[in-house]
Design a protein around this motif. Structure first.
Motif, PDB file in Angstrom:
ATOM      1  N   SER A 163      -3.879  22.227  48.994  1.00 30.83           N
ATOM      2  CA  SER A 163      -4.190  20.809  49.250  1.00 30.83           C
ATOM      3  C   SER A 163      -4.274  20.110  47.902  1.00 30.83           C
ATOM      4  O   SER A 163      -4.741  20.680  46.917  1.00 30.83           O
ATOM      5  CB  SER A 163      -5.515  20.675  50.005  1.00 30.83           C
ATOM      6  OG  SER A 163      -5.785  19.318  50.290  1.00 30.83           O
ATOM      7  N   ALA A 164      -3.800  18.865  47.889  1.00 31.77           N
ATOM      8  CA  ALA A 164      -3.811  18.121  46.617  1.00 31.77           C
ATOM      9  C   ALA A 164      -3.912  16.632  46.893  1.00 31.77           C
ATOM     10  O   ALA A 164      -3.209  16.097  47.761  1.00 31.77           O
ATOM     11  CB  ALA A 164      -2.562  18.424  45.796  1.00 31.77           C
ATOM     12  N   LEU A 165      -4.812  15.965  46.173  1.00 33.11           N
ATOM     13  CA  LEU A 165      -4.937  14.512  46.241  1.00 33.11           C
ATOM     14  C   LEU A 165      -4.877  13.944  44.828  1.00 33.11           C
ATOM     15  O   LEU A 165      -5.336  14.579  43.876  1.00 33.11           O
ATOM     16  CB  LEU A 165      -6.257  14.086  46.899  1.00 33.11           C
ATOM     17  CG  LEU A 165      -6.282  14.019  48.434  1.00 33.11           C
ATOM     18  CD1 LEU A 165      -6.470  15.426  49.009  1.00 33.11           C
ATOM     19  CD2 LEU A 165      -7.391  13.095  48.939  1.00 33.11           C
ATOM     20  N   VAL A 217     -12.408  10.547  38.778  1.00 30.75           N
ATOM     21  CA  VAL A 217     -11.552  11.665  39.184  1.00 30.75           C
ATOM     22  C   VAL A 217     -10.137  11.155  39.441  1.00 30.75           C
ATOM     23  O   VAL A 217      -9.920  10.254  40.259  1.00 30.75           O
ATOM     24  CB  VAL A 217     -12.114  12.357  40.433  1.00 30.75           C
ATOM     25  CG1 VAL A 217     -11.209  13.513  40.845  1.00 30.75           C
ATOM     26  CG2 VAL A 217     -13.519  12.865  40.171  1.00 30.75           C
ATOM     27  N   SER A 218      -9.144  11.723  38.740  1.00 24.70           N
ATOM     28  CA  SER A 218      -7.747  11.297  38.878  1.00 24.70           C
ATOM     29  C   SER A 218      -6.983  12.157  39.872  1.00 24.70           C
ATOM     30  O   SER A 218      -6.134  11.647  40.606  1.00 24.70           O
ATOM     31  CB  SER A 218      -7.045  11.345  37.512  1.00 24.70           C
ATOM     32  OG  SER A 218      -7.649  10.465  36.607  1.00 24.70           O
ATOM     33  N   SER A 219      -7.246  13.455  39.914  1.00 23.61           N
ATOM     34  CA  SER A 219      -6.550  14.319  40.866  1.00 23.61           C
ATOM     35  C   SER A 219      -7.365  15.580  41.114  1.00 23.61           C
ATOM     36  O   SER A 219      -8.146  16.008  40.256  1.00 23.61           O
ATOM     37  CB  SER A 219      -5.154  14.701  40.357  1.00 23.61           C
ATOM     38  OG  SER A 219      -5.243  15.564  39.241  1.00 23.61           O
ATOM     39  N   VAL A 220      -7.180  16.156  42.306  1.00 24.78           N
ATOM     40  CA  VAL A 220      -7.806  17.423  42.670  1.00 24.78           C
ATOM     41  C   VAL A 220      -6.761  18.273  43.370  1.00 24.78           C
ATOM     42  O   VAL A 220      -6.080  17.804  44.288  1.00 24.78           O
ATOM     43  CB  VAL A 220      -9.027  17.229  43.595  1.00 24.78           C
ATOM     44  CG1 VAL A 220      -9.613  18.580  43.973  1.00 24.78           C
ATOM     45  CG2 VAL A 220     -10.079  16.362  42.934  1.00 24.78           C
ATOM     46  N   MET A 221      -6.580  19.518  42.919  1.00 19.39           N
ATOM     47  CA  MET A 221      -5.670  20.463  43.557  1.00 19.39           C
ATOM     48  C   MET A 221      -6.435  21.719  43.939  1.00 19.39           C
ATOM     49  O   MET A 221      -7.271  22.200  43.153  1.00 19.39           O
ATOM     50  CB  MET A 221      -4.523  20.839  42.621  1.00 19.39           C
ATOM     51  CG  MET A 221      -3.437  19.793  42.486  1.00 19.39           C
ATOM     52  SD  MET A 221      -2.008  20.463  41.591  1.00 19.39           S
ATOM     53  CE  MET A 221      -0.912  19.057  41.671  1.00 19.39           C
ATOM     54  N   LEU A 222      -6.147  22.240  45.117  1.00 22.46           N
ATOM     55  CA  LEU A 222      -6.718  23.498  45.588  1.00 22.46           C
ATOM     56  C   LEU A 222      -5.574  24.481  45.773  1.00 22.46           C
ATOM     57  O   LEU A 222      -4.604  24.178  46.481  1.00 22.46           O
ATOM     58  CB  LEU A 222      -7.474  23.286  46.898  1.00 22.46           C
ATOM     59  CG  LEU A 222      -8.074  24.530  47.541  1.00 22.46           C
ATOM     60  CD1 LEU A 222      -9.176  25.095  46.661  1.00 22.46           C
ATOM     61  CD2 LEU A 222      -8.615  24.222  48.922  1.00 22.46           C
ATOM     62  N   THR A 223      -5.643  25.643  45.104  1.00 17.69           N
ATOM     63  CA  THR A 223      -4.591  26.652  45.202  1.00 17.69           C
ATOM     64  C   THR A 223      -5.178  27.971  45.672  1.00 17.69           C
ATOM     65  O   THR A 223      -6.396  28.186  45.609  1.00 17.69           O
ATOM     66  CB  THR A 223      -3.897  26.864  43.849  1.00 17.69           C
ATOM     67  OG1 THR A 223      -4.754  27.634  42.998  1.00 17.69           O
ATOM     68  CG2 THR A 223      -3.573  25.531  43.169  1.00 17.69           C
ATOM     69  N   MET A 239      -0.741  14.533  47.809  1.00 13.33           N
ATOM     70  CA  MET A 239       0.425  14.928  47.017  1.00 13.33           C
ATOM     71  C   MET A 239       1.163  16.032  47.777  1.00 13.33           C
ATOM     72  O   MET A 239       0.543  16.953  48.303  1.00 13.33           O
ATOM     73  CB  MET A 239      -0.014  15.459  45.640  1.00 13.33           C
ATOM     74  CG  MET A 239      -0.664  14.426  44.741  1.00 13.33           C
ATOM     75  SD  MET A 239      -1.332  15.176  43.226  1.00 13.33           S
ATOM     76  CE  MET A 239       0.181  15.893  42.542  1.00 13.33           C
ATOM     77  N   PHE A 240       2.473  15.921  47.829  1.00 11.32           N
ATOM     78  CA  PHE A 240       3.277  16.919  48.549  1.00 11.32           C
ATOM     79  C   PHE A 240       4.101  17.786  47.594  1.00 11.32           C
ATOM     80  O   PHE A 240       4.912  18.596  48.013  1.00 11.32           O
ATOM     81  CB  PHE A 240       4.179  16.230  49.564  1.00 11.32           C
ATOM     82  CG  PHE A 240       3.413  15.493  50.619  1.00 11.32           C
ATOM     83  CD1 PHE A 240       2.809  16.166  51.670  1.00 11.32           C
ATOM     84  CD2 PHE A 240       3.234  14.123  50.526  1.00 11.32           C
ATOM     85  CE1 PHE A 240       2.081  15.485  52.627  1.00 11.32           C
ATOM     86  CE2 PHE A 240       2.516  13.435  51.488  1.00 11.32           C
ATOM     87  CZ  PHE A 240       1.938  14.111  52.548  1.00 11.32           C
ATOM     88  N   ASP A 241       3.909  17.563  46.305  1.00  6.65           N
ATOM     89  CA  ASP A 241       4.529  18.410  45.299  1.00  6.65           C
ATOM     90  C   ASP A 241       3.584  18.410  44.099  1.00  6.65           C
ATOM     91  O   ASP A 241       2.796  17.465  43.921  1.00  6.65           O
ATOM     92  CB  ASP A 241       5.912  17.865  44.898  1.00  6.65           C
ATOM     93  CG  ASP A 241       5.818  16.474  44.277  1.00  6.65           C
ATOM     94  OD1 ASP A 241       5.586  16.382  43.050  1.00  6.65           O
ATOM     95  OD2 ASP A 241       5.943  15.482  45.027  1.00  6.65           O
ATOM     96  N   PRO A 242       3.550  19.457  43.281  1.00  6.28           N
ATOM     97  CA  PRO A 242       4.439  20.628  43.380  1.00  6.28           C
ATOM     98  C   PRO A 242       3.945  21.616  44.434  1.00  6.28           C
ATOM     99  O   PRO A 242       2.809  21.552  44.880  1.00  6.28           O
ATOM    100  CB  PRO A 242       4.344  21.226  41.974  1.00  6.28           C
ATOM    101  CG  PRO A 242       2.962  20.885  41.522  1.00  6.28           C
ATOM    102  CD  PRO A 242       2.685  19.524  42.108  1.00  6.28           C
TER     103      PRO A 242
END
Length: 473
Positions: free
Chosen positions: A100-102, A86-92, A113-116
């Protein structure tokens, strides 16, 4: 061999050259097809893994989103990112605002991650979407709890595991090497026999006949393995899938056990409350079922591989032993499962047969040829029935394979045991299956006969002596 072939003699040899070359190319093609089909299954497995991870995360965070407990959400995402692919996970939310994003850089630990601040989300009613580019497999999974709450976007590395790919290449290389060797041997045998048939016909009429027959038997067996490879890989993939899922669940259960074991000393009431909160009783009861299912999955994989190894064994020495042919029949049905799926049901009526003197691997090859031919004869869209019966008397055993397919016309029926005769489309059959099968049964001192009625079905009957006459060789 110092004589040179003239134009007429070369013309006589040309058909043998073409036949040998075609068989060699067929074996090489089978190996390449098996490699690419297996590689495709590895890609499908990666897509399925990404889908399972995203759906598991959706289930885990839905309640926390409603409660706006984003600390728990980040903890759940971090657990998902324990999978190094897993490289990244974003919750919108539903508008695309990032809650939330890691992200993980190659070989590094996950970081926030604080952007986008906002990302475009899919405009679809589908609950799950997947896409793939050169770098990542991107999976969008909709978060729902009565109503739409948002989206989970999970990105995994788009690269096959080097160990899996290396193992696949090694197995394919071995299969290709065996195929090339088989093709070269067959081509050499055809050239050798053709030369002496044309130049010294009176000296070499039946030299090496047994050897050629054995090579043809193995050639047909390798061709059958090529056709079965994709189906067997799919059969293995199913138990692998739920074993993998069970291991993921087991990892979660272990985390609960650790919380209970690491809890500070407390009175029984407090400990009972903690166990109730963590659903400890359910997990303890479910562990046995989880382990039993996992063992069944591993056992299923082991059975499929063992059946395939038994079938692939060359058995060139034709070693005759007393054998239970019912065991071989059931093993053959096991590896032919994918060929039978959505084509035909199999009904067994097995008599009380004694041990029969035979070469079990060769008899299994005959079973496979008859069963697969019966399944492939079924019209598209019709679920057929294959009836297999066995019975015997004091000296002989009979095995009948009956189908309710379209049947065989009389003009075709009289040709079905001819070498290289096939009614299949070009490139889908060698035309050797029934010829090789009849030859095997005749070598066992038995017979293979066919009867058919157009519109009703066909019946192939094998007759085998229970005790082999030593004078047969």
């Amino acid at each position: 061999m110092q004589q040179r072939l003239n134009a007429s003699q070369w013309k006589s040899i040309k058909p043998a050259l073409l036949i040998g070359l075609a068989l060699a190319l067929l074996q090489i093609g089978s190996g390449l097809a098996a490699y690419y089909q297996s590689k495709s299954l590895l890609w499908e497995s990666k897509l399925q893994t990404a889908q399972n991870l995203s759906q598991g995360l959706v289930v885990a965070v839905a309640d926390q989103i409603v409660l706006k407990d984003y600390a728990s959400v980040e903890s759940r995402i971090l657990q998902t990112m324990s999978n190094t692919e897993v490289s990244s996970v974003m919750l919108t939310d539903t508008s695309g605002r990032v809650l939330s994003a890691l992200k993980r850089d190659k070989g590094q630990a996950p970081r926030l991650m604080f952007d986008p601040y906002w990302i475009p989300t899919p405009e679809t009613t589908e609950p799950l979407l997947q896409s793939r580019d050169q770098a990542f497999i991107t999976t969008w999974a909709k978060v729902r709890l009565g109503a739409d709450l948002g989206w989970v976007r999970l990105q995994t590395d788009n690269a096959l595991d080097s160990e899996d790919l290396s193992s696949l290449r090694q197995h394919t290389l071995l299969l290709s090497a065996l195929s090339v060797l088989s093709g070269v041997i067959i081509l050499g045998i055809f050239l050798w026999r053709a030369y002496f048939t044309v130049v010294k016909r009176e000296h070499m009429f039946e030299v090496k006949l047994d050897e050629t027959t054995q090579r043809l038997v193995q050639s047909e067996k390798l061709a059958s393995l090529g056709e079965l490879a994709a189906g067997v890989a799919h059969e293995i993939n199913n138990p692998v899938g739920y074993v993998s899922s069970n291991l993921t669940t087991l990892q979660k259960y272990l985390a609960v056990y650790e919380k209970v074991l690491d809890a500070p000393e407390a009175d029984s009431t407090a400990m009972a409350a903690l166990k109730k909160k963590l659903n400890y009783a359910f997990i303890r009861d479910d562990l046995q079922n989880l382990m039993q299912e996992t063992q069944e999955g591993v056992g299923r994989i082991k059975t499929i591989i063992q059946d395939l190894k038994d079938y692939a064994r060359t058995n060139a020495a034709a070693h005759y032993v007393p054998a239970d042919i019912h065991i071989g029949l059931k093993s053959t049905l096991n590896i032919a499962r994918a060929q039978l799926k959505n084509r035909a049901d199999v009904r067994l009526e097995l008599g009380n047969l004694p041990l029969i003197d035979c070469a079990p691997s060769q008899i299994d090859q005959v079973f496979l040829n008859l069963i697969v031919n019966a399944a492939q004869a079924m019209p598209v869209g019709k679920m057929g029935l294959i009836h297999i019966r066995t019975h015997c008397n004091d000296k002989l055993a009979w095995i009948e394979v009956q189908d309710n397919g379209p049947g065989i016309t009389p003009d075709v029926l009289k040709k079905i045991f001819d070498p290289f005769f096939t009614t299949k489309d070009p490139g889908t059959g060698t035309g050797l299956g029934l010829s090789v099968s009849q030859n095997i049964i005749q070598q066992h001192g038995g017979t293979l006969e066919a009867a058919s009625t157009v519109g009703v079905g066909s019946t192939f009957t094998i007759t085998l002596p229970i005790k082999r006459n030593t004078a047969q060789g």
